[in-house]
Design a protein around this motif. Structure first.
Motif, short mmCIF file in Angstrom:
data_model
loop_
_atom_site.label_atom_id
_atom_site.label_comp_id
_atom_site.label_asym_id
_atom_site.label_seq_id
_atom_site.Cartn_x
_atom_site.Cartn_y
_atom_site.Cartn_z
N SER A 18 1.01 -1.45 0.44
CA SER A 18 0.27 -0.27 0.34
C SER A 18 1.17 1.03 0.00
O SER A 18 0.26 2.33 -0.56
CB SER A 18 -0.42 0.37 1.24
OG SER A 18 -1.65 -0.87 0.97
N THR A 19 1.36 0.97 1.12
CA THR A 19 3.03 2.69 1.26
C THR A 19 3.61 3.09 -0.58
O THR A 19 3.63 4.12 -0.80
CB THR A 19 3.65 2.23 2.09
OG1 THR A 19 3.37 2.20 3.01
CG2 THR A 19 4.98 3.87 2.05
N ALA A 20 3.57 0.97 -1.28
CA ALA A 20 4.29 1.96 -2.87
C ALA A 20 3.48 2.17 -3.52
O ALA A 20 3.97 3.02 -4.89
CB ALA A 20 5.21 0.32 -2.97
N THR A 21 2.20 2.07 -3.62
CA THR A 21 0.82 2.02 -4.60
C THR A 21 0.35 2.87 -4.68
O THR A 21 -0.08 3.57 -5.89
CB THR A 21 0.66 0.32 -5.09
OG1 THR A 21 -0.10 0.24 -3.79
CG2 THR A 21 1.93 -1.04 -5.28
N VAL A 22 -0.94 3.00 -3.63
CA VAL A 22 -1.20 4.09 -3.52
C VAL A 22 -1.56 5.41 -3.48
O VAL A 22 -1.53 6.43 -4.28
CB VAL A 22 -1.68 4.10 -1.54
CG1 VAL A 22 -3.16 5.19 -2.24
CG2 VAL A 22 -2.63 2.74 -2.02
N PRO A 23 0.10 5.89 -3.38
CA PRO A 23 0.70 7.12 -3.94
C PRO A 23 0.86 7.54 -5.65
O PRO A 23 1.07 8.65 -5.52
CB PRO A 23 1.92 7.20 -2.92
CG PRO A 23 2.23 6.58 -2.31
CD PRO A 23 1.69 5.47 -2.39
N ARG A 24 0.36 6.34 -5.99
CA ARG A 24 0.55 6.73 -7.34
C ARG A 24 -0.67 7.00 -7.67
O ARG A 24 -0.81 7.01 -8.92
CB ARG A 24 1.54 5.21 -7.96
CG ARG A 24 2.80 5.36 -7.52
CD ARG A 24 3.91 4.09 -8.49
NE ARG A 24 5.18 3.59 -7.86
CZ ARG A 24 5.83 3.75 -8.97
NH1 ARG A 24 5.38 4.70 -10.52
NH2 ARG A 24 6.96 3.70 -8.69
N ILE A 25 -1.80 6.40 -7.34
CA ILE A 25 -3.09 7.09 -7.48
C ILE A 25 -3.47 7.82 -7.06
O ILE A 25 -3.91 8.43 -7.75
CB ILE A 25 -3.56 5.36 -7.27
CG1 ILE A 25 -3.35 3.70 -7.26
CG2 ILE A 25 -5.14 5.91 -7.34
CD1 ILE A 25 -4.11 2.75 -6.72
#
Length: 294
Positions: free
Chosen positions: A134-141
């Motif tokens: 989540s820490t790696a992917t959610v900021p991309r969204i």
């Protein structure tokens, strides 16, 4: 029918106290405690008192029981360390009136439920892995939701998840949205209006609500598994399968509604999404700072 009588009585008296006494009295302070020309749904006025008092009560009760559980676990740990050389627990050879009254069905349920447990290391490793993903992917969204915001959410989420699971076990109500509002105000105020605090708060609310609601849902599944003599691991695997299906089905359903109804979420349309307006107002209130809270 499901909850104990003391819970039903408590909720009933709470409804009388709040809607029959507190809200009418606070409403008489219109123009004194808060501006008199506010809309009924504004969180700057009476609605704000309803939301924040309810959230404080739920969180306070849950965190208190979290403290009690932590002390109980600590006492149990020291008791296990101080057991005798034979390896038996100090109370293993004793019979008590309480244990003698447990029915055979309850003993059998407990025995089967404890045999097929999920290892603690697996639960901790899974939580850490999900937090990392989540820490790696959610900021991309949502670029406004920085990676360290998500990390902080995952650090504090276990205590809130326990509180929600405990409250859901008592009342059969999952109040994940109440804990989501905490994330809205905390992350929204942290990010600030100039750095997309409204969107960051709403995205953080989604992350927090998924964590705490999953905890209560899984606890209810385990409760069902205990009553039906089902394997806890099978219940857990079923939850994983359902969650994986939801990751695919839910976006498709949302995209279908989004394409079929151009005015989705607009007040007065066929699907007005009233909670969206409420949460958006909470996010706007959060970035304005604590001085604007009732």
């Amino acid at each position: 029918m499901i909850c104990p009588y003391i819970i039903n009585i408590s909720v009933f008296l709470g409804g009388i106290l709040s809607w029959g006494l507190m809200w009418p009295l606070i409403d008489t302070k219109r123009g004194d405690w808060y501006p008199a020309d506010l809309k009924p749904g504004s969180l700057h006025g009476l609605q704000g008192y309803k939301v924040f008092i309810a959230t404080a009560l739920i969180l306070g009760d849950g965190l208190y029981n979290f403290k009690v559980l932590s002390r109980t676990l600590a006492a149990l740990f020291f008791q296990l360390r101080g057991r005798d050389a034979t390896g038996a627990l100090p109370i293993a050879d004793r019979s008590s009136p309480k244990t003698s009254r447990i029915s055979y069905d309850e003993q059998r349920r407990t025995q089967l439920f404890l045999i097929d447990q999920i290892p603690t290391w697996f639960a901790v490793a899974g939580y850490v892995a999900i937090a990392a993903i989540s820490t790696a992917t959610v900021p991309r969204i949502f670029p406004e939701l920085k990676w360290y915001y998500i990390l902080v959410i995952y650090i504090f989420a276990p205590a809130l998840a326990f509180s929600n699971a405990y409250g859901c076990g008592l009342t059969d109500w999952s109040l994940a949205y109440s804990y989501g509002t905490l994330a809205i105000f905390a992350i929204g105020a942290w990010a600030g209006a100039s750095h997309g605090g409204v969107l960051a708060g709403l995205a953080a609310c989604g992350v927090m609500m998924n964590i705490v609601s999953t905890a209560s849902d899984l606890s209810q599944d385990f409760k069902t598994g205990y009553l039906t003599l089902s394997s806890p691991r099978s219940m857990f695997v079923s939850q994983l399968i359902g969650t994986a299906m939801g990751c695919i089905i839910s976006p498709c359903v949302f995209w279908l509604f989004f394409k079929a109804f151009k005015d989705l979420g607009t007040p007065g349309c066929q699907y007005p999404a009233p909670y969206a307006t409420v949460f958006r107002n909470m996010a706007i209130l959060g970035v304005e700072g604590f001085s604007s809270l009732p």
